[in-house]
Write a protein that holds these residues in place. Structure first.
Motif, PDB file in Angstrom:
ATOM      1  N   ASP A  49       0.828  -1.201   0.000  1.00  0.00           N
ATOM      2  CA  ASP A  49       0.000   0.000   0.000  1.00  0.00           C
ATOM      3  C   ASP A  49       0.869   1.260   0.000  1.00  0.00           C
ATOM      4  O   ASP A  49       2.054   1.206   0.310  1.00  0.00           O
ATOM      5  CB  ASP A  49      -0.989   0.002   1.163  1.00  0.00           C
ATOM      6  N   GLU A  50       0.256   2.381  -0.368  1.00  0.00           N
ATOM      7  CA  GLU A  50       1.007   3.635  -0.518  1.00  0.00           C
ATOM      8  C   GLU A  50       1.708   4.058   0.762  1.00  0.00           C
ATOM      9  O   GLU A  50       2.803   4.617   0.709  1.00  0.00           O
ATOM     10  CB  GLU A  50       0.098   4.752  -1.035  1.00  0.00           C
ATOM     11  N   THR A  51       1.098   3.801   1.912  1.00  0.00           N
ATOM     12  CA  THR A  51       1.724   4.174   3.182  1.00  0.00           C
ATOM     13  C   THR A  51       3.059   3.458   3.340  1.00  0.00           C
ATOM     14  O   THR A  51       4.066   4.067   3.720  1.00  0.00           O
ATOM     15  CB  THR A  51       0.787   3.852   4.362  1.00  0.00           C
ATOM     16  N   ALA A  52       3.100   2.175   3.031  1.00  0.00           N
ATOM     17  CA  ALA A  52       4.340   1.399   3.117  1.00  0.00           C
ATOM     18  C   ALA A  52       5.358   1.876   2.085  1.00  0.00           C
ATOM     19  O   ALA A  52       6.555   1.979   2.388  1.00  0.00           O
ATOM     20  CB  ALA A  52       4.050  -0.092   2.931  1.00  0.00           C
ATOM     21  N   LEU A  53       4.891   2.180   0.876  1.00  0.00           N
ATOM     22  CA  LEU A  53       5.798   2.664  -0.169  1.00  0.00           C
ATOM     23  C   LEU A  53       6.388   4.026   0.206  1.00  0.00           C
ATOM     24  O   LEU A  53       7.577   4.274  -0.020  1.00  0.00           O
ATOM     25  CB  LEU A  53       5.068   2.754  -1.509  1.00  0.00           C
ATOM     26  N   ILE A  54       5.582   4.893   0.791  1.00  0.00           N
ATOM     27  CA  ILE A  54       6.070   6.211   1.211  1.00  0.00           C
ATOM     28  C   ILE A  54       7.142   6.056   2.275  1.00  0.00           C
ATOM     29  O   ILE A  54       8.212   6.672   2.191  1.00  0.00           O
ATOM     30  CB  ILE A  54       4.901   7.081   1.716  1.00  0.00           C
ATOM     31  N   LYS A  55       6.888   5.221   3.264  1.00  0.00           N
ATOM     32  CA  LYS A  55       7.860   5.014   4.344  1.00  0.00           C
ATOM     33  C   LYS A  55       9.173   4.465   3.788  1.00  0.00           C
ATOM     34  O   LYS A  55      10.257   4.934   4.124  1.00  0.00           O
ATOM     35  CB  LYS A  55       7.285   4.074   5.400  1.00  0.00           C
ATOM     36  N   LEU A  56       9.078   3.465   2.917  1.00  0.00           N
ATOM     37  CA  LEU A  56      10.266   2.882   2.305  1.00  0.00           C
ATOM     38  C   LEU A  56      11.022   3.934   1.502  1.00  0.00           C
ATOM     39  O   LEU A  56      12.248   4.052   1.620  1.00  0.00           O
ATOM     40  CB  LEU A  56       9.861   1.703   1.424  1.00  0.00           C
ATOM     41  N   ALA A  57      10.298   4.721   0.697  1.00  0.00           N
ATOM     42  CA  ALA A  57      10.933   5.745  -0.136  1.00  0.00           C
ATOM     43  C   ALA A  57      11.608   6.807   0.722  1.00  0.00           C
ATOM     44  O   ALA A  57      12.740   7.216   0.443  1.00  0.00           O
ATOM     45  CB  ALA A  57       9.902   6.382  -1.061  1.00  0.00           C
ATOM     46  N   GLN A  58      10.943   7.253   1.768  1.00  0.00           N
ATOM     47  CA  GLN A  58      11.526   8.262   2.649  1.00  0.00           C
ATOM     48  C   GLN A  58      12.835   7.764   3.255  1.00  0.00           C
ATOM     49  O   GLN A  58      13.834   8.481   3.260  1.00  0.00           O
ATOM     50  CB  GLN A  58      10.551   8.627   3.769  1.00  0.00           C
TER      51      GLN A  58
ATOM     52  N   GLY B 127      16.950 -14.468  -3.157  1.00  0.00           N
ATOM     53  CA  GLY B 127      16.678 -14.930  -1.802  1.00  0.00           C
ATOM     54  C   GLY B 127      16.703 -13.801  -0.777  1.00  0.00           C
ATOM     55  O   GLY B 127      17.168 -14.010   0.341  1.00  0.00           O
ATOM     56  N   ILE B 128      16.210 -12.626  -1.180  1.00  0.00           N
ATOM     57  CA  ILE B 128      16.181 -11.490  -0.258  1.00  0.00           C
ATOM     58  C   ILE B 128      14.746 -10.982  -0.116  1.00  0.00           C
ATOM     59  O   ILE B 128      13.893 -11.263  -0.960  1.00  0.00           O
ATOM     60  CB  ILE B 128      17.107 -10.342  -0.717  1.00  0.00           C
ATOM     61  N   GLU B 129      14.504 -10.260   0.956  1.00  0.00           N
ATOM     62  CA  GLU B 129      13.169  -9.710   1.175  1.00  0.00           C
ATOM     63  C   GLU B 129      12.828  -8.693   0.091  1.00  0.00           C
ATOM     64  O   GLU B 129      13.674  -7.901  -0.316  1.00  0.00           O
ATOM     65  CB  GLU B 129      13.095  -9.032   2.540  1.00  0.00           C
ATOM     66  N   PHE B 130      11.573  -8.715  -0.322  1.00  0.00           N
ATOM     67  CA  PHE B 130      11.096  -7.802  -1.346  1.00  0.00           C
ATOM     68  C   PHE B 130      11.405  -6.348  -0.972  1.00  0.00           C
ATOM     69  O   PHE B 130      11.923  -5.586  -1.792  1.00  0.00           O
ATOM     70  CB  PHE B 130       9.588  -7.999  -1.557  1.00  0.00           C
ATOM     71  N   ASN B 131      11.081  -5.940   0.251  1.00  0.00           N
ATOM     72  CA  ASN B 131      11.294  -4.551   0.662  1.00  0.00           C
ATOM     73  C   ASN B 131      12.770  -4.166   0.659  1.00  0.00           C
ATOM     74  O   ASN B 131      13.111  -3.021   0.356  1.00  0.00           O
ATOM     75  CB  ASN B 131      10.667  -4.267   2.014  1.00  0.00           C
ATOM     76  N   ASN B 132      13.654  -5.096   0.998  1.00  0.00           N
ATOM     77  CA  ASN B 132      15.090  -4.803   0.949  1.00  0.00           C
ATOM     78  C   ASN B 132      15.546  -4.591  -0.485  1.00  0.00           C
ATOM     79  O   ASN B 132      16.355  -3.705  -0.768  1.00  0.00           O
ATOM     80  CB  ASN B 132      15.899  -5.920   1.601  1.00  0.00           C
ATOM     81  N   HIS B 133      15.019  -5.394  -1.394  1.00  0.00           N
ATOM     82  CA  HIS B 133      15.387  -5.231  -2.806  1.00  0.00           C
ATOM     83  C   HIS B 133      14.835  -3.912  -3.349  1.00  0.00           C
ATOM     84  O   HIS B 133      15.535  -3.179  -4.053  1.00  0.00           O
ATOM     85  CB  HIS B 133      14.879  -6.419  -3.625  1.00  0.00           C
ATOM     86  N   LEU B 134      13.597  -3.591  -3.000  1.00  0.00           N
ATOM     87  CA  LEU B 134      13.005  -2.335  -3.443  1.00  0.00           C
ATOM     88  C   LEU B 134      13.763  -1.138  -2.855  1.00  0.00           C
ATOM     89  O   LEU B 134      13.972  -0.137  -3.545  1.00  0.00           O
ATOM     90  CB  LEU B 134      11.523  -2.271  -3.074  1.00  0.00           C
ATOM     91  N   THR B 135      14.205  -1.249  -1.615  1.00  0.00           N
ATOM     92  CA  THR B 135      15.018  -0.182  -1.016  1.00  0.00           C
ATOM     93  C   THR B 135      16.308  -0.008  -1.800  1.00  0.00           C
ATOM     94  O   THR B 135      16.703   1.114  -2.125  1.00  0.00           O
ATOM     95  CB  THR B 135      15.324  -0.499   0.464  1.00  0.00           C
ATOM     96  N   HIS B 136      16.958  -1.124  -2.132  1.00  0.00           N
ATOM     97  CA  HIS B 136      18.187  -1.060  -2.930  1.00  0.00           C
ATOM     98  C   HIS B 136      17.928  -0.375  -4.267  1.00  0.00           C
ATOM     99  O   HIS B 136      18.675   0.512  -4.694  1.00  0.00           O
ATOM    100  CB  HIS B 136      18.754  -2.466  -3.139  1.00  0.00           C
ATOM    101  N   LEU B 137      16.853  -0.765  -4.943  1.00  0.00           N
ATOM    102  CA  LEU B 137      16.566  -0.182  -6.253  1.00  0.00           C
ATOM    103  C   LEU B 137      16.194   1.303  -6.150  1.00  0.00           C
ATOM    104  O   LEU B 137      16.470   2.079  -7.061  1.00  0.00           O
ATOM    105  CB  LEU B 137      15.467  -0.977  -6.954  1.00  0.00           C
ATOM    106  N   THR B 138      15.609   1.696  -5.043  1.00  0.00           N
ATOM    107  CA  THR B 138      15.302   3.111  -4.830  1.00  0.00           C
ATOM    108  C   THR B 138      16.594   3.901  -4.673  1.00  0.00           C
ATOM    109  O   THR B 138      16.763   4.962  -5.282  1.00  0.00           O
ATOM    110  CB  THR B 138      14.388   3.292  -3.602  1.00  0.00           C
ATOM    111  N   VAL B 139      17.518   3.385  -3.883  1.00  0.00           N
ATOM    112  CA  VAL B 139      18.833   4.021  -3.729  1.00  0.00           C
ATOM    113  C   VAL B 139      19.539   4.066  -5.081  1.00  0.00           C
ATOM    114  O   VAL B 139      20.067   5.105  -5.490  1.00  0.00           O
ATOM    115  CB  VAL B 139      19.685   3.272  -2.674  1.00  0.00           C
TER     116      VAL B 139
END
Length: 173
Positions: free
Chosen positions: A24-33, A114-126
């Motif tokens: 959800d957008e709330t989770a995406l915003i937190k991750l992006a921030q 073999g990594i968590e989705f959010n960790n991979h998305l954080t990496h790709l955001t960086v």
């Protein structure tokens, strides 16, 4: 579209979810921030107050169209970056640019690695944000610099080195 200001760096983050089974957008915003703040600090990047970055969350079909249109590559990819304004005296803004993510590719890569989705998305955001600041990986020395920055930034967030055990990939996008 949701607009959020991340106060410490004063960067406005616009988020749009176009397609895909994203959190959800709330989770995406937190991750992006979190990712953007860490990247700005970790790479010592200077931005104008109220600089803006836009994040588009789409699917493989959507990103494939953009990849074909802008890079002449008719296939999906995990992330695309489109830089905004040119820097003045190494200060970026007011428009930092756009970063686009493809859900199926991001999810598939996370599973394969073999990594968590959010960790991979954080990496790709960086990774995507560094591209907005002229970091690249077309040549080996550029790739080494960019990967070392990403690794250090992610380590500061408690995320393991995404390149550990993998060969250096110049022109990896």
């Amino acid at each position: 579209m949701t607009e959020v200001e991340h106060a410490p760096e004063g960067v406005l983050i616009d988020i749009a979810v176009e397609a895909g089974d994203w959190p959800d957008e709330t989770a995406l915003i937190k991750l992006a921030q979190t990712a953007i703040a860490a990247a700005l600090k970790g790479a010592d990047l200077e931005v104008l107050e109220k600089a803006e970055v836009s994040l588009l969350f789409t699917n493989d079909e959507g990103i494939q169209k953009l990849n074909h249109q802008w890079r002449d590559k008719d296939k999906p990819t995990n992330v695309l970056s489109f830089p905004g304004n040119d820097p003045q005296d190494d200060v970026y803004g007011p428009l930092l640019g756009d970063i686009v993510f493809a859900y199926e590719t991001v999810a598939k890569e996370a599973e394969e690695l073999g990594i968590e989705f959010n960790n991979h998305l954080t990496h790709l955001t960086v990774h995507g944000l560094l591209h907005l600041f002229d970091y690249d990986h077309q040549e080996k020395d550029e790739a080494e610099l960019m990967e070392s920055l990403e690794t250090a930034i992610l380590a500061g967030l408690g995320i393991d080195d995404p390149y550990a055990g993998r060969p250096l990939e110049a022109d990896g996008d």
